[in-house]
Design a protein around this motif. Structure first.
Motif, PDB file in Angstrom:
ATOM      1  N   MET A   1       0.811  -1.222   0.000  1.00  0.00           N
ATOM      2  CA  MET A   1       0.000   0.000   0.000  1.00  0.00           C
ATOM      3  C   MET A   1       0.842   1.269   0.000  1.00  0.00           C
ATOM      4  SD  MET A   1      -3.188  -1.055  -0.002  1.00  0.00           S
ATOM      5  CE  MET A   1      -4.234   0.163   0.791  1.00  0.00           C
ATOM      6  N   GLY A   2       2.165   1.111   0.009  1.00  0.00           N
ATOM      7  CA  GLY A   2       3.044   2.274  -0.004  1.00  0.00           C
ATOM      8  C   GLY A   2       3.292   2.814   1.395  1.00  0.00           C
ATOM      9  N   SER A   3       3.934   3.954   1.458  1.00  0.00           N
ATOM     10  CA  SER A   3       4.297   4.558   2.744  1.00  0.00           C
ATOM     11  C   SER A   3       3.187   5.455   3.266  1.00  0.00           C
ATOM     12  CB  SER A   3       5.580   5.381   2.594  1.00  0.00           C
ATOM     13  OG  SER A   3       6.654   4.569   2.176  1.00  0.00           O
ATOM     14  N   PRO A   4       2.969   5.459   4.575  1.00  0.00           N
ATOM     15  CA  PRO A   4       1.956   6.351   5.138  1.00  0.00           C
ATOM     16  C   PRO A   4       2.395   7.802   5.051  1.00  0.00           C
ATOM     17  CG  PRO A   4       3.186   5.269   6.888  1.00  0.00           C
ATOM     18  CD  PRO A   4       3.631   4.635   5.606  1.00  0.00           C
ATOM     19  N   ILE A   5       1.446   8.678   4.878  1.00  0.00           N
ATOM     20  CA  ILE A   5       1.696  10.127   4.868  1.00  0.00           C
ATOM     21  C   ILE A   5       1.258  10.673   6.216  1.00  0.00           C
ATOM     22  CG2 ILE A   5       1.050  12.323   3.799  1.00  0.00           C
ATOM     23  CD1 ILE A   5       0.550  10.686   1.196  1.00  0.00           C
ATOM     24  N   LEU A   6       2.164  11.342   6.905  1.00  0.00           N
ATOM     25  CA  LEU A   6       1.900  11.809   8.262  1.00  0.00           C
ATOM     26  C   LEU A   6       1.861  13.330   8.387  1.00  0.00           C
ATOM     27  CD1 LEU A   6       4.201   9.278  10.169  1.00  0.00           C
ATOM     28  CD2 LEU A   6       1.771   9.048   9.636  1.00  0.00           C
ATOM     29  N   GLU A   7       2.385  14.050   7.381  1.00  0.00           N
ATOM     30  CA  GLU A   7       2.380  15.511   7.452  1.00  0.00           C
ATOM     31  C   GLU A   7       0.951  16.040   7.328  1.00  0.00           C
ATOM     32  OE1 GLU A   7       6.169  14.265   5.201  1.00  0.00           O
ATOM     33  OE2 GLU A   7       4.064  13.662   5.352  1.00  0.00           O
ATOM     34  N   PRO A   8       0.500  16.869   8.270  1.00  0.00           N
ATOM     35  CA  PRO A   8      -0.895  17.326   8.286  1.00  0.00           C
ATOM     36  C   PRO A   8      -1.361  17.957   6.976  1.00  0.00           C
ATOM     37  CG  PRO A   8       0.226  18.009  10.289  1.00  0.00           C
ATOM     38  CD  PRO A   8       1.266  17.395   9.409  1.00  0.00           C
ATOM     39  N   GLU A   9      -0.503  18.800   6.374  1.00  0.00           N
ATOM     40  CA  GLU A   9      -0.935  19.508   5.167  1.00  0.00           C
ATOM     41  C   GLU A   9      -1.107  18.572   3.983  1.00  0.00           C
ATOM     42  OE1 GLU A   9       3.586  19.699   5.362  1.00  0.00           O
ATOM     43  OE2 GLU A   9       1.891  19.985   6.765  1.00  0.00           O
ATOM     44  N   LYS A  10      -0.471  17.388   4.033  1.00  0.00           N
ATOM     45  CA  LYS A  10      -0.576  16.435   2.926  1.00  0.00           C
ATOM     46  C   LYS A  10      -1.711  15.434   3.127  1.00  0.00           C
ATOM     47  CE  LYS A  10       4.342  16.646   1.694  1.00  0.00           C
ATOM     48  NZ  LYS A  10       5.609  15.862   1.548  1.00  0.00           N
ATOM     49  N   ILE A  11      -2.274  15.365   4.338  1.00  0.00           N
ATOM     50  CA  ILE A  11      -3.299  14.350   4.616  1.00  0.00           C
ATOM     51  C   ILE A  11      -4.613  14.609   3.869  1.00  0.00           C
ATOM     52  CG2 ILE A  11      -4.730  13.372   6.471  1.00  0.00           C
ATOM     53  CD1 ILE A  11      -2.229  13.436   8.258  1.00  0.00           C
ATOM     54  N   PRO A  12      -5.236  15.799   3.844  1.00  0.00           N
ATOM     55  CA  PRO A  12      -4.955  17.005   4.611  1.00  0.00           C
ATOM     56  C   PRO A  12      -5.768  17.066   5.910  1.00  0.00           C
ATOM     57  CG  PRO A  12      -6.542  17.506   2.888  1.00  0.00           C
ATOM     58  CD  PRO A  12      -6.253  16.025   2.800  1.00  0.00           C
ATOM     59  N   ALA A  13      -5.141  17.710   6.918  1.00  0.00           N
ATOM     60  CA  ALA A  13      -5.775  17.919   8.208  1.00  0.00           C
ATOM     61  C   ALA A  13      -5.212  19.206   8.806  1.00  0.00           C
ATOM     62  CB  ALA A  13      -5.502  16.743   9.138  1.00  0.00           C
ATOM     63  N   SER A  14      -6.083  20.016   9.352  1.00  0.00           N
ATOM     64  CA  SER A  14      -5.678  21.340   9.837  1.00  0.00           C
ATOM     65  C   SER A  14      -5.166  21.265  11.275  1.00  0.00           C
ATOM     66  CB  SER A  14      -6.858  22.317   9.734  1.00  0.00           C
ATOM     67  OG  SER A  14      -7.275  22.431   8.390  1.00  0.00           O
ATOM     68  N   PHE A  15      -3.937  20.767  11.432  1.00  0.00           N
ATOM     69  CA  PHE A  15      -3.277  20.698  12.725  1.00  0.00           C
ATOM     70  C   PHE A  15      -1.878  21.279  12.586  1.00  0.00           C
ATOM     71  CE2 PHE A  15      -6.481  17.442  12.998  1.00  0.00           C
ATOM     72  CZ  PHE A  15      -6.852  17.387  14.335  1.00  0.00           C
ATOM     73  N   GLN A  16      -1.328  21.707  13.704  1.00  0.00           N
ATOM     74  CA  GLN A  16       0.036  22.208  13.735  1.00  0.00           C
ATOM     75  C   GLN A  16       1.001  21.059  13.995  1.00  0.00           C
ATOM     76  OE1 GLN A  16       0.753  25.475  13.023  1.00  0.00           O
ATOM     77  NE2 GLN A  16      -1.454  25.610  12.632  1.00  0.00           N
TER      78      GLN A  16
END
Length: 277
Positions: free
Chosen positions: A120-135
């Motif tokens: 399934m590939g690598s998980p994406i954890l950066e909020p802006e790439k998920i996207p999710a509005s967190f710091q």
């Protein structure tokens, strides 16, 4: 138009072989055919199409007509269909999706496909790439107020956005009430799939999922992968975990060396049919 109904541990989709058929408006068709009273009934529509970069392409649409990036249970069914229907008679297949090309390893016996393992590939954890509005660089065990109640959430993308919430008991969860509140929360600009997870041991969890555009489904492959990643990030399990979903079980492994997540599970034909469009 010919179609095939398939399911992966209860996550059911309508599959159309676009090597032979043509679909002009897949979004509208998904809405119409997915209706469980007036249509065929499904969690959505998946088109199996020719690809210039893989053995085939998977194009998926949710029951509400919205387009999905990826579906873990759906892609296993694509692998079984492509092999058994003779599109690509290979026990290692590549499938193009909107979240990249995925590699499938098929367990074949007497010409029939049993379990399928998907990279399934690598998980994406950066909020802006998920996207999710967190710091911050990751969203791990962060507070989020939903429906007037504070939850601790972990966010992961496996080609589509997931929000994982650990709960003491999944069976008594009022998912029909809180699921839509998570899905449409302003913290998730593209809406979100939400997994509610109960940890049994370092190797075993249970999960219920509210999928954006489809509501509660019996299973979600990308959700199970995101859950396994969240379990590791929150130090709740090891890197290989058995995930119990309402429709069945998936084995998920997050490889430490490659950083890829591997999902293993079954895929089944339900029936073939024709429909007027």
């Amino acid at each position: 138009m010919k179609f095939t109904k398939m399911q992966g541990i209860g996550n059911d989709y309508i599959y159309i072989n676009c090597f032979e058929e043509k679909v002009d408006d897949p979004s509208a068709l998904s809405i119409r055919l997915s209706d469980r009273h007036f249509g065929i009934g499904s969690d959505g529509l998946i088109l199996i199409e020719p690809s210039d970069i893989a053995d085939c392409k998977m194009d998926m649409y949710n029951a509400d007509g919205s387009r999905g990036m990826m579906c873990g249970n759906g892609i296993r069914c694509v692998g079984k269909y492509v092999y058994e229907r003779g599109i690509a008679k290979k026990d290692v297949l590549t499938v193009e999706t909107l979240s990249g090309v995925k590699t499938l390893k098929l367990s074949v016996k007497d010409g029939k496909v049993g379990e399928i393992e998907v990279n399934m590939g690598s998980p994406i954890l950066e909020p802006e790439k998920i996207p999710a509005s967190f710091q911050g660089e990751k969203v791990v065990n962060q507070p989020l107020t939903v429906g007037g109640k504070e939850y601790r959430v972990t966010c992961v993308s496996m080609g589509n956005p997931h929000c994982i919430v650990f709960v003491p008991d999944t069976k008594s969860l009022p998912i029909e009430k809180i699921g839509p509140q998570f899905e449409n929360h302003p913290a998730f600009p593209e809406r979100v799939n939400t997994e509610f997870v109960q940890v049994h041991s370092e190797h075993e969890v249970s999960m219920r999922v509210w999928e954006r555009g489809s509501g509660e489904t019996l299973a979600c492959g990308t959700g199970a992968c995101a859950t396994a990643v969240a379990c590791v990030l929150n130090q709740k399990t090891g890197r290989e975990v058995l995930v119990h979903l309402l429709g069945g079980d998936l084995n998920i492994r997050w490889d430490e060396i490659s950083n890829n997540v591997f999902m293993r599970g079954p895929a089944e034909f339900s029936f073939d049919g024709t429909v007027e469009i």
